[in-house]
Design a protein around this motif. Structure first.
Motif, short mmCIF file in Angstrom:
data_model
loop_
_atom_site.label_atom_id
_atom_site.label_comp_id
_atom_site.label_asym_id
_atom_site.label_seq_id
_atom_site.Cartn_x
_atom_site.Cartn_y
_atom_site.Cartn_z
N ASP A 1 27.07 18.22 31.40
CA ASP A 1 27.50 19.11 30.46
C ASP A 1 25.90 20.04 29.98
N LEU A 2 24.90 19.43 30.52
CA LEU A 2 23.73 19.96 30.18
C LEU A 2 23.14 21.24 30.98
N SER A 3 23.89 21.55 32.22
CA SER A 3 23.50 22.49 33.14
C SER A 3 23.62 23.88 32.20
N GLY A 4 22.43 24.64 32.37
CA GLY A 4 22.17 25.73 31.45
C GLY A 4 22.02 25.78 30.05
N GLN A 5 22.10 24.58 29.42
CA GLN A 5 21.70 24.38 28.03
C GLN A 5 20.12 24.29 27.80
N ARG A 6 19.83 24.58 26.70
CA ARG A 6 18.24 24.49 26.41
C ARG A 6 18.36 23.34 25.56
N LEU A 7 17.47 22.37 25.62
CA LEU A 7 17.42 21.35 24.76
C LEU A 7 15.85 21.16 24.06
N ALA A 8 15.90 21.03 22.83
CA ALA A 8 14.52 20.89 22.17
C ALA A 8 14.44 19.45 21.85
N VAL A 9 13.22 18.70 22.15
CA VAL A 9 12.81 17.48 21.84
C VAL A 9 11.77 17.42 20.96
N VAL A 10 11.90 17.11 19.60
CA VAL A 10 10.79 17.26 18.79
C VAL A 10 10.65 15.92 18.03
N GLY A 11 9.59 15.95 17.19
CA GLY A 11 9.12 14.68 16.39
C GLY A 11 7.94 13.80 16.84
N PRO A 12 7.39 13.11 16.13
CA PRO A 12 6.35 12.19 16.55
C PRO A 12 6.75 11.14 17.49
N PHE A 13 7.91 10.90 17.82
CA PHE A 13 8.58 9.67 18.36
C PHE A 13 9.08 10.36 19.91
N ALA A 14 8.92 11.73 19.96
CA ALA A 14 9.79 12.22 21.15
C ALA A 14 8.90 12.06 22.48
N ASP A 15 7.83 12.06 22.52
CA ASP A 15 6.99 11.95 23.66
C ASP A 15 5.56 11.15 23.52
N ASN A 16 5.64 9.81 22.98
CA ASN A 16 4.44 9.31 22.48
C ASN A 16 4.92 7.94 22.80
N PRO A 17 4.47 7.21 23.94
CA PRO A 17 4.91 5.96 24.51
C PRO A 17 4.31 4.79 23.40
N ARG A 18 3.21 5.14 23.04
CA ARG A 18 2.49 4.07 22.17
C ARG A 18 2.89 3.63 20.93
#
Length: 228
Positions: free
Chosen positions: A118-135
């Motif tokens: 269902d995500l084909s053609g959809q634009r996703l925004a991933v935001v916030g301090p836990f979105a891409d910080n492995p630590r």
């Protein structure tokens, strides 16, 4: 007990603990810990040798059952390495445990789950301090796995082939410095927005409690801006 003023010295604490049945002290980082005063308590007659033996016996019984005194060759776990611990079978089991532990509090109009097809053609925004910080994804006392096995929300969604845009809004959980304009820009261009918020060990751990349950710093503002 000393910190809560139930006792007034390490010696008094050792006596009270042993008499109450305690046989193990967790005193990481203390050179002169509570149970170091047991010999003094024994010499003063505050505890008996038989009581001390009764407290020690189950400790060594458990340690012997665990094989702590066996030769390393007798330990079946000594031959295991990361090729076993991080094997696909074990990683899949960890994934299954993680999926089954999620708690979904509300699911308006059946928004979740997001399916790859269902995500084909959809634009996703991933935001916030836990979105891409492995630590910050691991809690207190949590072992940190090999970096190659850590999937942040952003990385996980990108694996699905979705068109993902990202901004943290604030770089760490305390969220003292909030880049609102950047967040509004990223969120405004998206069809689906995932906001990743929380606390983490930077904000609260053992012996470091918060006085309220509010989101730290500007995180609530970040959430409200994303919703609007």
């Amino acid at each position: 007990m000393l910190g809560h003023h139930y006792t007034h010295s390490f010696l008094e604490t050792a006596v009270a603990s042993v008499n109450a049945g305690c046989n193990l002290e967790l005193s990481y980082g203390l050179r002169n810990n509570v149970f170091m005063h047991i010999p003094q308590a024994l010499a003063m007659g505050n505890i008996t040798l038989q009581m001390l033996r009764d407290r020690v016996r189950p400790l060594f019984y458990t340690r012997m059952r665990l094989g702590e005194f066996d030769p390393p060759a007798m330990n079946p776990y000594s031959s295991l390495d990361l090729s076993v611990v991080q094997s696909p079978e074990h990683r899949n089991l960890s994934l299954e445990a993680a999926v089954k532990s999620f708690v979904l509090l509300k699911n308006v109009r059946g928004t979740l789950p997001l399916r790859a097809q269902d995500l084909s053609g959809q634009r996703l925004a991933v935001v916030g301090p836990f979105a891409d910080n492995p630590r910050v994804l691991f809690g207190d006392y949590a072992p940190v796995p090999e970096p190659q096995y850590i999937y942040t929300p952003r990385r996980g969604l990108e694996v699905l082939g979705a068109n993902v845009s990202f901004t943290a809004g604030c770089s760490e959980p305390r969220c003292q410095r909030y880049l609102r304009a950047e967040l509004v820009r990223v969120v405004g261009a998206a069809d689906v927005v995932l906001v990743c918020l929380g606390t983490g060990v930077d904000v609260e751990t053992e012996a470091r409690d918060r006085s309220d349950l509010s989101l730290p710093g500007h995180q609530l503002e970040l959430l409200q801006d994303a919703v609007q």
